[in-house]
Design an enzyme around this catalytic site. Sequence first.
Site, PDB file in Angstrom:
ATOM      1  N   GLY A   1     -52.931  17.588  82.585  1.00 47.50           N
ATOM      2  CA  GLY A   1     -54.020  16.432  83.084  1.00 47.50           C
ATOM      3  C   GLY A   1     -54.685  15.765  81.848  1.00 47.50           C
ATOM      4  O   GLY A   1     -54.931  16.443  80.854  1.00 47.50           O
TER       5      GLY A   1
ATOM      6  N   GLY B   1     -57.916  12.857  80.848  1.00 48.86           N
ATOM      7  CA  GLY B   1     -58.979  11.880  81.158  1.00 48.86           C
ATOM      8  C   GLY B   1     -59.554  11.280  79.792  1.00 48.86           C
ATOM      9  O   GLY B   1     -58.810  11.089  78.846  1.00 48.86           O
ATOM     10  N   GLY B   2     -60.765  10.563  79.788  1.00 56.42           N
ATOM     11  CA  GLY B   2     -61.331   9.791  78.848  1.00 56.42           C
ATOM     12  C   GLY B   2     -61.360  10.277  77.426  1.00 56.42           C
ATOM     13  O   GLY B   2     -61.065   9.832  76.480  1.00 56.42           O
TER      14      GLY B   2
ATOM     15  N   GLY C   1     -60.396  13.859  76.926  1.00 59.80           N
ATOM     16  CA  GLY C   1     -59.703  15.057  76.760  1.00 59.80           C
ATOM     17  C   GLY C   1     -58.373  15.296  77.529  1.00 59.80           C
ATOM     18  O   GLY C   1     -57.934  14.210  78.286  1.00 59.80           O
TER      19      GLY C   1
ATOM     20  N   LYS D   1     -57.297  23.331  77.004  1.00 59.77           N
ATOM     21  CA  LYS D   1     -58.062  22.163  77.130  1.00 59.77           C
ATOM     22  C   LYS D   1     -58.562  21.762  75.744  1.00 59.77           C
ATOM     23  O   LYS D   1     -59.273  22.302  75.265  1.00 59.77           O
ATOM     24  CB  LYS D   1     -59.011  22.556  78.088  1.00 59.77           C
ATOM     25  CG  LYS D   1     -60.052  21.656  78.629  1.00 59.77           C
ATOM     26  CD  LYS D   1     -61.145  22.015  79.789  1.00 59.77           C
ATOM     27  CE  LYS D   1     -61.602  20.786  80.467  1.00 59.77           C
ATOM     28  NZ  LYS D   1     -62.664  21.172  81.499  1.00 59.77           N
TER      29      LYS D   1
ATOM     30  N   ASP E   1     -71.763  20.104  89.936  1.00 59.46           N
ATOM     31  CA  ASP E   1     -70.426  19.387  90.388  1.00 59.46           C
ATOM     32  C   ASP E   1     -69.460  20.114  91.228  1.00 59.46           C
ATOM     33  O   ASP E   1     -68.419  20.168  90.901  1.00 59.46           O
ATOM     34  CB  ASP E   1     -70.075  18.763  88.892  1.00 59.46           C
ATOM     35  CG  ASP E   1     -69.035  17.561  89.291  1.00 59.46           C
ATOM     36  OD1 ASP E   1     -69.076  17.219  90.460  1.00 59.46           O
ATOM     37  OD2 ASP E   1     -68.044  17.524  88.433  1.00 59.46           O
TER      38      ASP E   1
END
Length: 359
Positions: A59, A61-62, A64, A79, A171
């Site tokens: 996976g 994202g912006g 990582g 990660k 979250d």
Amino acid sequence: MGSWDGHFAAVAPVGVVSMAAENATGGAVSGAEKDRLPVEKDEIVTENQKKYKLQSILGDGGYGTVFLSHDKETRVAVKTEKYSRSMLHIEVNVLKAANLASCKHFCDLMDYGSKKPDYVYVVMTLLGKDLHKLRSELPDRKFSLNTATKLGIQSLRACEELHKVGYISRDIKPGNFAPGLKENKQAKIIFMYDFGLARKYIDRNNNVLPSRKEIGWRGTTRYGSLNAHLRLDLGRRDDLESWFYMLVEMTRGTIPWRLVTDRTAVQKAKEAARGSGRQQFLFEVPSQYDKILSLIDALSFEATPDYNALCKLIEEVREEKQLREKECWDWEEETVSTTVTTVTSYSDKELRAKAEKSK
């Protein structure tokens, strides 16, 4: 175990990283040249010379990317996040506290460190698909009541464990929970992960930190608490409110504001769920869910939730519906069903072929 080159505070500030990059190169560094994340087939070498070869991307994202890797014979998740933007120091602190307390619903923290000025990394337990993806892949995007209630209990216990080690998530959502892997003998356990917005809510004396009043938005619009919409400081009660929205969605397959993107409109829908829209919100869910919502809404900022009382209400549902005997998760049943169908179909063809030959 790795380190953050001295102290966690060095990980976050953009200015510090820019200066570090400038010192390393002897001049100004462009945005394109700093904060370079690793890519597939790169190798991370830790301070104690442990090596992690980065395989496929799990996976990104912006800021990582999460990679598949190996620690000896065990598959692990690595990660990585951009050095100047990373919040992985929070993740490390949460996992350290959870591991120290032997929490059941948290990944093992295997290693961590940084490669200045490019990225920081954390090596942890590899998990299966998250609950959002698992539900989306089911035919009617809905878990059975058996699976939904078991997920509700385990995810609630995960929240309880997080709170007991002194943190709140801010979250809570299905995308931050996932089952473990069969190869690790953890397929029956639901794990909480991703603590980028987590915050310590108690001081050194274990007293609840006073509310800071208005702090701005935190969380995910669909699952954010009413206090989050009001930009107020969040506490344990807010994690549980988000958890409850998740529970209803897992049970029903939807919540009234699922397709609403405007945050103000979502807030109004959540407010209506306490009044004229309560029946619609709790349509076709067990009656105990209404009691759960009332218990959560009655909590004050400082109050310690009665997790056992909430779990007892879900157990009550399971007893009423006689759900105790069923052990498989819905996604496991899906796999077994597909396998059986394929084998049976193949066997039938084989038998017909043999019958034709024998004529």
